[in-house]
Scaffold this active site. Structure first.
Site, PDB file in Angstrom:
ATOM      1  N   GLY A 100      20.068  44.899 -17.169  1.00  0.00           N
ATOM      2  CA  GLY A 100      19.070  44.574 -18.128  1.00  0.00           C
ATOM      3  C   GLY A 100      17.619  44.296 -17.949  1.00  0.00           C
ATOM      4  O   GLY A 100      16.869  43.640 -18.596  1.00  0.00           O
TER       5      GLY A 100
ATOM      6  N   ASP B 193       8.210  31.354 -18.469  1.00  0.00           N
ATOM      7  CA  ASP B 193       8.534  32.623 -19.230  1.00  0.00           C
ATOM      8  C   ASP B 193       8.043  32.548 -20.637  1.00  0.00           C
ATOM      9  O   ASP B 193       8.362  31.350 -21.310  1.00  0.00           O
ATOM     10  CB  ASP B 193      10.169  32.855 -19.173  1.00  0.00           C
TER      11      ASP B 193
ATOM     12  N   ASN C 247      17.325  40.630 -12.534  1.00  0.00           N
ATOM     13  CA  ASN C 247      17.810  41.472 -13.055  1.00  0.00           C
ATOM     14  C   ASN C 247      17.515  42.768 -12.522  1.00  0.00           C
ATOM     15  O   ASN C 247      16.302  42.857 -12.249  1.00  0.00           O
ATOM     16  CB  ASN C 247      17.578  41.482 -14.770  1.00  0.00           C
TER      17      ASN C 247
ATOM     18  N   HIS D 122      11.239  40.439 -10.069  1.00  0.00           N
ATOM     19  CA  HIS D 122      10.951  38.958 -10.363  1.00  0.00           C
ATOM     20  C   HIS D 122      12.166  38.220 -10.361  1.00  0.00           C
ATOM     21  O   HIS D 122      13.153  38.997 -10.719  1.00  0.00           O
ATOM     22  CB  HIS D 122      10.299  38.884 -11.884  1.00  0.00           C
TER      23      HIS D 122
HETATM   24  P1  5GP Z   1      13.925  40.881 -17.237  1.00  0.00           P
HETATM   25  O1  5GP Z   1      14.685  41.123 -18.296  1.00  0.00           O
HETATM   26  O2  5GP Z   1      13.009  41.874 -17.006  1.00  0.00           O
HETATM   27  O3  5GP Z   1      14.559  40.259 -16.078  1.00  0.00           O
HETATM   28  O4  5GP Z   1      13.001  39.668 -17.684  1.00  0.00           O
HETATM   29  C1  5GP Z   1      11.626  39.828 -18.233  1.00  0.00           C
HETATM   30  C2  5GP Z   1      11.290  38.673 -18.614  1.00  0.00           C
HETATM   31  O5  5GP Z   1       9.674  38.364 -18.810  1.00  0.00           O
HETATM   32  C3  5GP Z   1      11.952  37.972 -19.903  1.00  0.00           C
HETATM   33  O6  5GP Z   1      12.503  36.734 -19.785  1.00  0.00           O
HETATM   34  C4  5GP Z   1      10.715  37.922 -21.120  1.00  0.00           C
HETATM   35  O7  5GP Z   1      10.707  36.876 -21.710  1.00  0.00           O
HETATM   36  C5  5GP Z   1       9.327  37.785 -19.899  1.00  0.00           C
HETATM   37  N1  5GP Z   1       8.239  38.345 -20.544  1.00  0.00           N
HETATM   38  C6  5GP Z   1       8.021  39.477 -21.043  1.00  0.00           C
HETATM   39  N2  5GP Z   1       6.645  39.472 -21.388  1.00  0.00           N
HETATM   40  C7  5GP Z   1       6.136  38.383 -20.872  1.00  0.00           C
HETATM   41  C8  5GP Z   1       4.612  37.875 -21.111  1.00  0.00           C
HETATM   42  O8  5GP Z   1       4.055  38.498 -21.452  1.00  0.00           O
HETATM   43  N3  5GP Z   1       4.381  36.636 -20.433  1.00  0.00           N
HETATM   44  C9  5GP Z   1       5.537  35.866 -19.787  1.00  0.00           C
HETATM   45  N4  5GP Z   1       5.142  34.934 -19.505  1.00  0.00           N
HETATM   46  N5  5GP Z   1       6.707  36.206 -19.790  1.00  0.00           N
HETATM   47  C10 5GP Z   1       6.971  37.584 -20.422  1.00  0.00           C
END
Ligand code: 5GP
Length: 117
Positions: free
Chosen positions: A96, A32, A90, A103
């Site tokens: 959120g 992440d 999530n 994922h």
């Molecule tokens: P969500 O809130 O959708 O469950 O989590 C999305 C996650 O993706 C977040 O923890 C955020 O830090 C991560 N994330 C967002 N953009 C990128 C990216 O470009 N690269 C990586 N490796 N992680 C990302």
């Protein structure tokens, strides 16, 4: 409706970089970009699915089972099987979810406590 331009679709296509932990033709696990714990890995299947429900309901059960079996492979590879870990997915507004490609988050490497990323 799946957005082909979401960031994880770009990572799967190699258009955006990531720090890969494990990859095969069906799944990708990577760090992440904004970790909330010492170990914070994201795991994604390489199919077009927005969230958990779509993944489980729309795709063949072999694809679903394979994804979660690869989660186990990665947990072993990360060396956090014995110390413990947290898996989160999530979904939707209340969950959120920020990135609209299904994922899971794997958190570990320290006591996770109330972190609910
Ligand atoms: P969500 O809130 O959708 O469950 O989590 C999305 C996650 O993706 C977040 O923890 C955020 O830090 C991560 N994330 C967002 N953009 C990128 C990216 O470009 N690269 C990586 N490796 N992680 C990302």
């Amino acid at each position: 409706m799946y957005d082909d331009n979401n960031i994880f679709a770009k990572i799967i296509d190699g258009k955006m970089p990531c720090k890969k932990i494990y990859e095969d033709k069906d799944v990708l696990f990577f760090e992440d970009i904004n970790p909330v714990s010492k170990v914070h890995i994201l795991g994604i299947p390489k199919v077009k699915c927005v969230d958990f429900s779509e993944f489980v309901l729309k795709y063949d059960q072999n694809i679903v089972a394979n994804f979660f079996q690869k989660v186990e492979v990665v947990i072993e590879k990360l060396g956090i099987k014995e110390s413990g870990f947290r898996i989160i997915s999530n979904s939707g507004a209340d969950g959120g979810q920020e990135v609209p490609h299904f994922h899971i988050h794997i958190l570990g490497g320290e006591k996770i406590g109330s972190k609910i990323r």
